[in-house]
Motif scaffolding. Sequence first.
Motif, short mmCIF file in Angstrom:
data_model
loop_
_atom_site.label_atom_id
_atom_site.label_comp_id
_atom_site.label_asym_id
_atom_site.label_seq_id
_atom_site.Cartn_x
_atom_site.Cartn_y
_atom_site.Cartn_z
N GLU A 61 0.83 -1.20 0.00
CA GLU A 61 0.00 0.00 0.00
C GLU A 61 0.87 1.26 0.00
N SER A 62 1.93 1.25 0.79
CA SER A 62 2.83 2.40 0.86
C SER A 62 3.60 2.57 -0.45
N TYR A 63 4.04 1.45 -1.03
CA TYR A 63 4.75 1.53 -2.31
C TYR A 63 3.86 2.19 -3.37
N LEU A 64 2.64 1.74 -3.47
CA LEU A 64 1.72 2.28 -4.48
C LEU A 64 1.37 3.74 -4.21
N ARG A 65 1.48 4.14 -2.97
CA ARG A 65 1.19 5.53 -2.62
C ARG A 65 2.27 6.47 -3.18
N TYR A 66 3.52 6.03 -3.18
CA TYR A 66 4.63 6.91 -3.55
C TYR A 66 5.24 6.63 -4.93
N ALA A 67 5.07 5.42 -5.44
CA ALA A 67 5.72 5.05 -6.70
C ALA A 67 4.84 5.39 -7.89
N VAL B 271 10.50 0.68 -9.92
CA VAL B 271 10.89 2.02 -9.47
C VAL B 271 12.09 1.95 -8.53
N ILE B 272 12.06 1.02 -7.58
CA ILE B 272 13.17 0.89 -6.63
C ILE B 272 14.35 0.22 -7.33
N LEU B 273 15.49 0.88 -7.32
CA LEU B 273 16.67 0.34 -7.98
C LEU B 273 17.32 -0.74 -7.12
N GLU C 142 6.30 0.79 7.70
CA GLU C 142 6.08 0.43 6.31
C GLU C 142 6.08 1.68 5.43
N ASP C 143 5.42 2.72 5.91
CA ASP C 143 5.29 3.94 5.12
C ASP C 143 6.63 4.67 4.97
N SER C 144 7.34 4.85 6.09
CA SER C 144 8.61 5.58 6.02
C SER C 144 9.66 4.81 5.21
N LEU C 145 9.64 3.49 5.30
CA LEU C 145 10.59 2.67 4.55
C LEU C 145 10.38 2.83 3.05
N MET C 146 9.16 2.63 2.60
CA MET C 146 8.88 2.72 1.17
C MET C 146 9.09 4.14 0.64
N ARG C 147 8.68 5.11 1.42
CA ARG C 147 8.88 6.50 0.99
C ARG C 147 10.36 6.80 0.78
N LEU D 293 12.91 4.58 0.21
CA LEU D 293 13.48 3.81 -0.90
C LEU D 293 13.08 4.41 -2.25
N ILE D 294 11.84 4.83 -2.35
CA ILE D 294 11.36 5.38 -3.62
C ILE D 294 11.97 6.75 -3.89
N GLN D 295 12.05 7.58 -2.87
CA GLN D 295 12.65 8.90 -3.04
C GLN D 295 14.11 8.79 -3.47
N GLN D 296 14.86 7.89 -2.80
CA GLN D 296 16.26 7.69 -3.17
C GLN D 296 16.39 7.20 -4.61
N SER D 297 15.56 6.24 -4.98
CA SER D 297 15.64 5.66 -6.32
C SER D 297 15.23 6.65 -7.40
N LEU D 298 14.16 7.40 -7.16
CA LEU D 298 13.72 8.36 -8.17
C LEU D 298 14.77 9.44 -8.42
N ALA D 299 15.50 9.81 -7.38
CA ALA D 299 16.57 10.80 -7.55
C ALA D 299 17.66 10.25 -8.46
N ILE D 300 17.98 8.95 -8.31
CA ILE D 300 19.00 8.33 -9.16
C ILE D 300 18.46 8.17 -10.58
N HIS D 301 17.19 7.78 -10.70
CA HIS D 301 16.57 7.67 -12.03
C HIS D 301 16.70 9.00 -12.78
N GLU D 302 16.42 10.08 -12.09
CA GLU D 302 16.49 11.40 -12.75
C GLU D 302 17.91 11.72 -13.19
N ASP D 303 18.88 11.41 -12.33
CA ASP D 303 20.29 11.66 -12.69
C ASP D 303 20.69 10.83 -13.92
N LEU D 304 20.26 9.57 -13.95
CA LEU D 304 20.61 8.70 -15.08
C LEU D 304 19.93 9.18 -16.37
#
Length: 323
Positions: free
Chosen positions: A143-149, A155-157, A169-174, A176-187
């Motif tokens: 549920e948390s993954y779908l909320r932020y991804a 999405v998670i690298l 659950e919420d803070s973990l997924m938030r 992981l997704i924030q960190q990964s999306l930042a790398i996705h944008e850089d790539l």
Amino acid sequence: MVTNKMINILSILLDGVFLIILAIFFYLGLPITSITSTPITSAVVVVPQGSISAIITQLGKNGWDITQFDRHILRLLGTPQSGVIDISYAVHNGVITKGDFLYALTSAKAAQESVTLIPGETLHFFIIDIGVQLDLNEDKLLESYLRYAPYEEGVILPNTYKIHANATEDSLMRSLIQQSLAIHEDLARKYLGRYEQDEWFRHIAMASIIQKEAANTQEMPIIAAVIYNRLKLNMPLQMDGSLNYGKYSHSKVTPERIRNDSSPFNTYRNKGIPPIPVGSASIEAIKAVFEPAQVDYLYFVRNKNGTHSFSKTFKEHRENFDK
């Protein structure tokens, strides 16, 4: 005028102060014990929120041999951190002294756990793994993954991530997704010169298939070339790895699955790249999308050692298959 009597009184006072200081140092050097008088060797402490007095009370209830007298010492050392903290650096030979324990409450770093997403793995199994490892609820994680991804998969690298030991659950997924999306944008800016999310994740969908199909990183640019060559000729990809999505990540792809799977991941029945990734794609797989090998292969078959034999024609492919 200083009299002998005054000197004697001063001497007695100094002796008293010295004895008090000595007693305090002796007290701080005592090992922390539990309420059962057994030495406590845990390297992790859960520090509640609240006043110093409330923290001392709660720690005492949780089994730490600590009293309200310790709150006076704690006030001199600083403000305790709340949350889960790691005091392993202060534990020596399985024992931590009262002084080291009180100091650690104000200076120790938050305890961390490591979670790892391996390249090619799907969100389905990643959630199962971290749910067991961290004692978190799988439904809440999803549920948390779908909320932020922005997408249901990929999405998670793949990486090893350090997280707080008391993460929800919420803070973990938030995180992981924030960190990964930042790398996705850089790539994306590195390879495309821009970051347009839908455009970028179409490339990630291709990278996720490369990740599933390649036996090693050396094969990834060649697999990428096969995909491009097939797309150019409007051929279906016909790659088993695309069917290893979600709960099928570790399932053998059978002729029955190929016939009956009506999902967009079935590249035998559907032409082109699936609309979203089929799993996690490594940096190497992503690089292969933008730096494919300069070959004209259209086919490949797995050898007994796990690597692949590549071919340009179906006739060569059949010969490799027969081998």
